[in-house]
Design an enzyme around this catalytic site. Structure first.
Site, PDB file in Angstrom:
ATOM      1  N   CYS A 142       0.838  -1.207   0.000  1.00 62.11           N
ATOM      2  CA  CYS A 142       0.000   0.000   0.000  1.00 62.11           C
ATOM      3  C   CYS A 142       0.868   1.249   0.000  1.00 62.11           C
ATOM      4  CB  CYS A 142      -0.921  -0.005   1.216  1.00 62.11           C
ATOM      5  SG  CYS A 142      -1.890   1.499   1.355  1.00 62.11           S
ATOM      6  N   CYS A 145      -0.433   4.133   2.264  1.00 63.07           N
ATOM      7  CA  CYS A 145      -0.218   3.912   3.699  1.00 63.07           C
ATOM      8  C   CYS A 145       1.250   4.142   4.059  1.00 63.07           C
ATOM      9  CB  CYS A 145      -0.571   2.485   4.107  1.00 63.07           C
ATOM     10  SG  CYS A 145      -2.034   1.820   3.333  1.00 63.07           S
ATOM     11  N   ASP A 146       2.147   3.673   3.225  1.00 66.30           N
ATOM     12  CA  ASP A 146       3.551   3.576   3.640  1.00 66.30           C
ATOM     13  C   ASP A 146       4.511   4.457   2.851  1.00 66.30           C
ATOM     14  OD1 ASP A 146       2.729   1.646   5.433  1.00 66.30           O
ATOM     15  OD2 ASP A 146       3.020   0.013   4.019  1.00 66.30           O
TER      16      ASP A 146
END
Ligand code: FAD
Length: 316
Positions: A142, A145-146
């Site tokens: 992701c 997200c990261d």
């Protein structure tokens, strides 16, 4: 107000929606507007896969695009506005042998007159040494997200479809370089994304190559690559590896109860009916082909329309 009633410790519902992605929340909206007070079990990912992406630019009604997580919130808000209830729990077990269907969630049990399965799909893993051990320590599925953790770092992206390129382009905001490793010589991604990636100064490509190992002691330090044509291996230093190599439908729970194709996607007819009357399915859980927010939402809506008709026919 939700019109669930208790039966022992099981909640009785007319429509139980499994999943809170675009399909599940569109189904909930339609069932709520039909005054069926649907309950949605969200699973761990509210908003579904769409909530993982930074921006959705191809969902109609948002000329400038919309944040993936924001779109999920809007779907939820709209469904709740008409009376849907979204519960933050995962369905762990289903018994679809007879109506009312039995569903056991993390916190509650449900007896449902109809079920709409919208459990979507999950990212595939490479299945190579080091991948599991270093997930969350440089291995990610992701970018939204990261991506932030890779400011001024080198990352590689594995994959050649829309997700790989979209997410790779997103990470260029942070990373110093983005190398796309693809097992073929050409990409599956849309021409527009291919053009954007090819023209981006931070993006480069390694073709006909697979990752055979993720290396690092407690964080990713490098990957082992193998050229599938020549068999040649080499080590490429990197700080992160983002993997976008397709999806597997979340249908394990339904094995032996609902018909599936060879890949595990639920079989539905053109009215979104599964092999069990009263159980409908929509979105990626039943769609290996289109896999978009708009198509998934459309299928979720269609499933709810049919669930409404099913209840009208069976409960009058
Ligand atoms: C990185 C990325 C970027 C993307 N970008 C775009 C884009 O720009 N435009 C576009 O149109 N599409 C995009 N897509 C595809 C799009 O997100 C999906 O097609 C869409 O989200 C599918 O919707 P769905 O509701 O069928 O399933 P999903 O989104 O997969 O949602 C499944 C839901 O089911 C829940 N769930 C799973 N198991 C259970 C269980 N046992 N009990 C209860 N709930 C459960 C999950 O928590 C989740 O809420 C992208 C996908 C990814 C991964």
């Amino acid at each position: 107000m939700v019109s669930t009633s208790s039966n022992g410790n099981a909640h009785r519902v007319k429509v139980l929606v499994l999943g809170s992605g675009p399909a599940g929340l569109a189904a909930a909206l339609y069932a709520a507007r039909a005054e069926l007070a649907p309950v949605v079990l969200s699973g761990i990912q509210l908003g579904g896969q769409a909530a993982l992406t930074y921006a959705v630019e191809n969902y109609p009604g948002f000329p400038e695009g919309v944040g993936g997580a924001e779109l999920g919130e809007l779907f939820k808000k709209q469904a709740e506005h008409f009376g849907a209830k979204v519960e933050f729990e995962t369905a762990n077990e289903v018994d679809l042998s007879a109506r009312p269907f039995k569903v056991t969630g993390d916190n509650s049990k449900y007896l449902a007159d109809t079920i709409i399965v919208a459990t979507g799909a999950s990212s595939n893993q490479l299945g190579v040494r080091g991948e599991n051990e270093l997930t969350g320590r440089g291995v990610s599925y992701c970018a939204t997200c990261d991506g932030w953790f890779f400011k001024d770092k080198k990352v590689i992206i594995v994959g050649g479809g829309d997700s790989a390129l979209e997410e790779g382009l997103f990470i260029t905001r942070y990373a110093s370089s983005v190398t796309i490793v693809h097992r073929r010589e050409e990409l599956r991604a849309s021409p527009l994304l291919q053009k954007r990636a090819a023209e981006h100064p931070k993006v480069d490509f390694i073709w006909s190559t697979i990752v055979t190992e993720v290396l690092g002691s407690d964080k990713v330090e490098a990957v082992r690559l193998k050229n599938v044509k020549t068999g040649e291996e080499r080590i490429l230093e990197t700080d992160g590896i983002f993997i976008f190599i397709g999806h597997t439908p979340n249908t394990a729970m339904f094995k032996g109860q609902l018909e599936m194709d060879a890949l595990g996607y639920l079989k539905v007819d053109d009215r979104m009916q599964t092999s069990q009357p009263g159980v409908f399915a929509g979105g990626e859980v039943a769609d290996p082909h289109f896999r978009q927010v708009v198509t998934s939402a459309g299928m979720g809506a269609a499933a709810a329309i049919q669930a409404t008709r099913f209840l009208e026919e069976h409960e009058s």
